[in-house]
Motif scaffolding. Structure first.
Motif, PDB file in Angstrom:
ATOM      1  N   ASN A  17      65.280 -62.504 -32.853  1.00 19.13           N
ATOM      2  CA  ASN A  17      65.365 -62.780 -34.278  1.00 19.13           C
ATOM      3  C   ASN A  17      65.270 -64.271 -34.546  1.00 19.13           C
ATOM      4  N   GLY A  18      64.597 -64.638 -35.632  1.00 20.86           N
ATOM      5  CA  GLY A  18      64.466 -66.035 -35.982  1.00 20.86           C
ATOM      6  C   GLY A  18      65.042 -66.307 -37.353  1.00 20.86           C
ATOM      7  N   ASP A  19      64.444 -67.263 -38.024  1.00 18.62           N
ATOM      8  CA  ASP A  19      64.936 -67.683 -39.325  1.00 18.62           C
ATOM      9  C   ASP A  19      64.649 -66.632 -40.389  1.00 18.62           C
ATOM     10  N   VAL A  20      65.559 -66.515 -41.330  1.00 16.82           N
ATOM     11  CA  VAL A  20      65.328 -65.686 -42.509  1.00 16.82           C
ATOM     12  C   VAL A  20      64.451 -66.491 -43.463  1.00 16.82           C
ATOM     13  N   LEU A  21      63.278 -65.963 -43.772  1.00 15.60           N
ATOM     14  CA  LEU A  21      62.316 -66.665 -44.613  1.00 15.60           C
ATOM     15  C   LEU A  21      62.423 -66.267 -46.078  1.00 15.60           C
ATOM     16  N   TYR A  22      62.977 -65.062 -46.311  1.00 13.20           N
ATOM     17  CA  TYR A  22      63.083 -64.544 -47.678  1.00 13.20           C
ATOM     18  C   TYR A  22      64.163 -63.488 -47.694  1.00 13.20           C
ATOM     19  N   ALA A  23      65.015 -63.516 -48.705  1.00 13.62           N
ATOM     20  CA  ALA A  23      66.041 -62.486 -48.873  1.00 13.62           C
ATOM     21  C   ALA A  23      66.343 -62.352 -50.352  1.00 13.62           C
ATOM     22  N   LYS A  24      65.920 -61.219 -50.926  1.00 11.74           N
ATOM     23  CA  LYS A  24      66.130 -61.009 -52.357  1.00 11.74           C
ATOM     24  C   LYS A  24      65.974 -59.537 -52.687  1.00 11.74           C
ATOM     25  N   GLY A  80      67.340 -56.802 -51.842  1.00  6.81           N
ATOM     26  CA  GLY A  80      67.330 -55.807 -50.779  1.00  6.81           C
ATOM     27  C   GLY A  80      66.180 -55.903 -49.817  1.00  6.81           C
ATOM     28  N   VAL A  81      65.323 -56.930 -49.966  1.00  6.39           N
ATOM     29  CA  VAL A  81      64.201 -57.153 -49.052  1.00  6.39           C
ATOM     30  C   VAL A  81      64.480 -58.419 -48.250  1.00  6.39           C
ATOM     31  N   THR A  82      64.385 -58.317 -46.923  1.00  2.00           N
ATOM     32  CA  THR A  82      64.604 -59.471 -46.057  1.00  2.00           C
ATOM     33  C   THR A  82      63.390 -59.652 -45.161  1.00  2.00           C
ATOM     34  N   ILE A  83      62.865 -60.869 -45.138  1.00  2.00           N
ATOM     35  CA  ILE A  83      61.731 -61.196 -44.277  1.00  2.00           C
ATOM     36  C   ILE A  83      62.205 -62.225 -43.270  1.00  2.00           C
ATOM     37  N   THR A  84      62.023 -61.896 -41.998  1.00  2.00           N
ATOM     38  CA  THR A  84      62.546 -62.718 -40.912  1.00  2.00           C
ATOM     39  C   THR A  84      61.435 -63.074 -39.943  1.00  2.00           C
ATOM     40  N   ALA A  85      61.411 -64.317 -39.471  1.00  2.00           N
ATOM     41  CA  ALA A  85      60.490 -64.700 -38.407  1.00  2.00           C
ATOM     42  C   ALA A  85      60.972 -64.096 -37.094  1.00  2.00           C
ATOM     43  N   VAL A  86      60.053 -63.534 -36.317  1.00  2.00           N
ATOM     44  CA  VAL A  86      60.416 -62.923 -35.043  1.00  2.00           C
ATOM     45  C   VAL A  86      59.592 -63.552 -33.928  1.00  2.00           C
ATOM     46  N   ASP A  87      60.220 -63.692 -32.770  1.00  2.00           N
ATOM     47  CA  ASP A  87      59.533 -64.284 -31.622  1.00  2.00           C
ATOM     48  C   ASP A  87      58.524 -63.328 -31.012  1.00  2.00           C
ATOM     49  N   GLU A  88      58.857 -62.043 -31.015  1.00  2.00           N
ATOM     50  CA  GLU A  88      57.977 -61.033 -30.440  1.00  2.00           C
ATOM     51  C   GLU A  88      57.962 -59.815 -31.333  1.00  2.00           C
ATOM     52  N   VAL A  89      56.827 -59.139 -31.345  1.00  2.00           N
ATOM     53  CA  VAL A  89      56.709 -57.865 -32.039  1.00  2.00           C
ATOM     54  C   VAL A  89      56.568 -56.784 -30.981  1.00  2.00           C
ATOM     55  N   PRO A  90      57.510 -55.859 -30.892  1.00  2.00           N
ATOM     56  CA  PRO A  90      57.430 -54.831 -29.854  1.00  2.00           C
ATOM     57  C   PRO A  90      56.288 -53.862 -30.111  1.00  2.00           C
ATOM     58  N   GLU A  91      55.687 -53.408 -29.032  1.00  2.00           N
ATOM     59  CA  GLU A  91      54.622 -52.419 -29.157  1.00  2.00           C
ATOM     60  C   GLU A  91      55.233 -51.042 -29.383  1.00  2.00           C
ATOM     61  N   PRO A  92      54.608 -50.224 -30.225  1.00  2.00           N
ATOM     62  CA  PRO A  92      55.054 -48.845 -30.357  1.00  2.00           C
ATOM     63  C   PRO A  92      54.795 -48.096 -29.060  1.00  2.00           C
ATOM     64  N   GLU A  93      55.479 -46.995 -28.874  1.00  2.00           N
ATOM     65  CA  GLU A  93      55.350 -46.249 -27.624  1.00  2.00           C
ATOM     66  C   GLU A  93      53.924 -45.811 -27.359  1.00  2.00           C
ATOM     67  N   SER A  94      53.163 -45.560 -28.412  1.00  2.00           N
ATOM     68  CA  SER A  94      51.790 -45.087 -28.243  1.00  2.00           C
ATOM     69  C   SER A  94      50.806 -46.214 -27.989  1.00  2.00           C
ATOM     70  N   GLY A  95      51.291 -47.461 -27.928  1.00  2.00           N
ATOM     71  CA  GLY A  95      50.409 -48.598 -27.706  1.00  2.00           C
ATOM     72  C   GLY A  95      50.135 -49.342 -28.988  1.00  2.00           C
ATOM     73  N   SER A  96      49.756 -50.604 -28.878  1.00  2.00           N
ATOM     74  CA  SER A  96      49.514 -51.419 -30.063  1.00  2.00           C
ATOM     75  C   SER A  96      48.243 -50.965 -30.756  1.00  2.00           C
ATOM     76  N   GLN A  97      48.126 -51.325 -32.020  1.00  2.00           N
ATOM     77  CA  GLN A  97      46.959 -50.921 -32.779  1.00  2.00           C
ATOM     78  C   GLN A  97      46.668 -51.946 -33.851  1.00  2.00           C
ATOM     79  N   ALA A  98      45.414 -51.984 -34.277  1.00  2.00           N
ATOM     80  CA  ALA A  98      45.018 -52.789 -35.416  1.00  2.00           C
ATOM     81  C   ALA A  98      44.236 -51.887 -36.345  1.00  2.00           C
ATOM     82  N   VAL A  99      44.266 -52.192 -37.608  1.00  2.00           N
ATOM     83  CA  VAL A  99      43.566 -51.380 -38.590  1.00  2.00           C
ATOM     84  C   VAL A  99      42.660 -52.283 -39.408  1.00  2.00           C
TER      85      VAL A  99
END
Length: 265
Positions: free
Chosen positions: A74-81, A83-102
């Motif tokens: 977890n990193g810095d909170v960039l936005y909180a208002k 009931g919505v919170t946006i946080t900088a993250v060091d890593e994004v975990p892959e879903p079990e089925s593998g990463s994807q792009a759309v």
């Protein structure tokens, strides 16, 4: 949760009533009531790009996220208002089925006419992966900061910096073969020509009973993984050449610049 795939894309474009109905039908055909809000599993791992056709495909790129995952670093909170919170993250975990792009399939005319965009040359200064938490429902995106160098279209000034949402997280910056994803590979120091859409004050992401006014967080968004950025990288000049036949063989950013200036004048 509302029909978030439909709701969010409506905040990005302004189709007529018939188009809105057609888009909603298309989106719901991909997500039954039982599965609403879940990401469809895609078996192929690594840089999978799901190609959708037509205007309705815009709904997919803007809303399919890596939901329900556990954050790492977890990193810095960039936005909180509200009931919505946006946080900088060091890593994004892959879903079990593998990463994807759309991504979507837009033709050349649609790229230049469908959206309210700016066009400029600039340099990537920073990229951040972010977690967008709507009271427990999470989506992962990235935020890119770009310094403007030359302006071709829009109310920008050389030397200023802008922040733009990307349609998915960034990763190692490697681009592999034909299955590439330009926005996911963006790195600080890379120079490019960018055509992000302009967020207006009316654009709101509604989910889980919470609302995020997009302009409160970022002024712009690059809504497609390959068609709204032309990047000068260590691998060479990268862009979706099939969409832009007039510059299919371009080797330099200056060739793209001449083309963009002609298209937006």
């Amino acid at each position: 949760m509302k029909n978030s795939k439909y709701d969010e894309v409506m905040n990005q474009i302004t189709p007529d009533d018939e188009t809105r109905k057609r888009m909603l039908e298309n989106i719901l055909s991909h997500n039954s009531e039982k599965e609403k809000g879940k990401v469809k599993e895609m078996r192929k791992k690594n840089r999978t790009i799901f190609m959708a056709t037509g205007v309705a495909a815009a709904a997919l790129i803007l809303t399919i996220g890596l939901s329900g995952l556990t954050e790492k670093g977890n990193g810095d909170v960039l936005y909180a208002k509200d009931g919505v919170t946006i946080t900088a993250v060091d890593e994004v975990p892959e879903p079990e089925s593998g990463s994807q792009a759309v991504t979507m399939i837009f033709n050349e005319e649609e790229v230049f006419s469908m959206f309210d965009t700016v066009a400029f040359m600039g340099t990537v200064k920073e990229t951040k992966n972010i977690s967008m938490d709507f009271a427990g429902i999470k989506h992962y995106r990235a935020l890119v900061t770009i310094e403007v160098e030359k302006v071709y279209d829009g109310d920008l000034t050389p030397g200023e910096t802008i922040s733009a949402m990307l349609p998915g997280p960034v990763d190692t910056g490697n681009v592999m073969g034909a299955d590439f994803n330009i926005t996911r590979a963006m790195k600080p120091g890379e120079r490019g020509i960018f055509m992000p859409i302009i967020y207006s004050i009316e654009e709101v992401w509604e989910e889980n009973g919470k609302e995020l006014k997009m302009k409160d967080f970022a002024g712009y968004a690059i809504i497609d993984t390959v068609r709204f950025a032309f990047m000068e990288t260590e691998e060479g000049l990268l862009f979706e050449r099939g969409t832009f036949p007039a510059i299919r063989d371009a080797k330099t950013l200056e060739e793209v610049e001449a083309y963009i200036m002609e298209k937006v004048k």
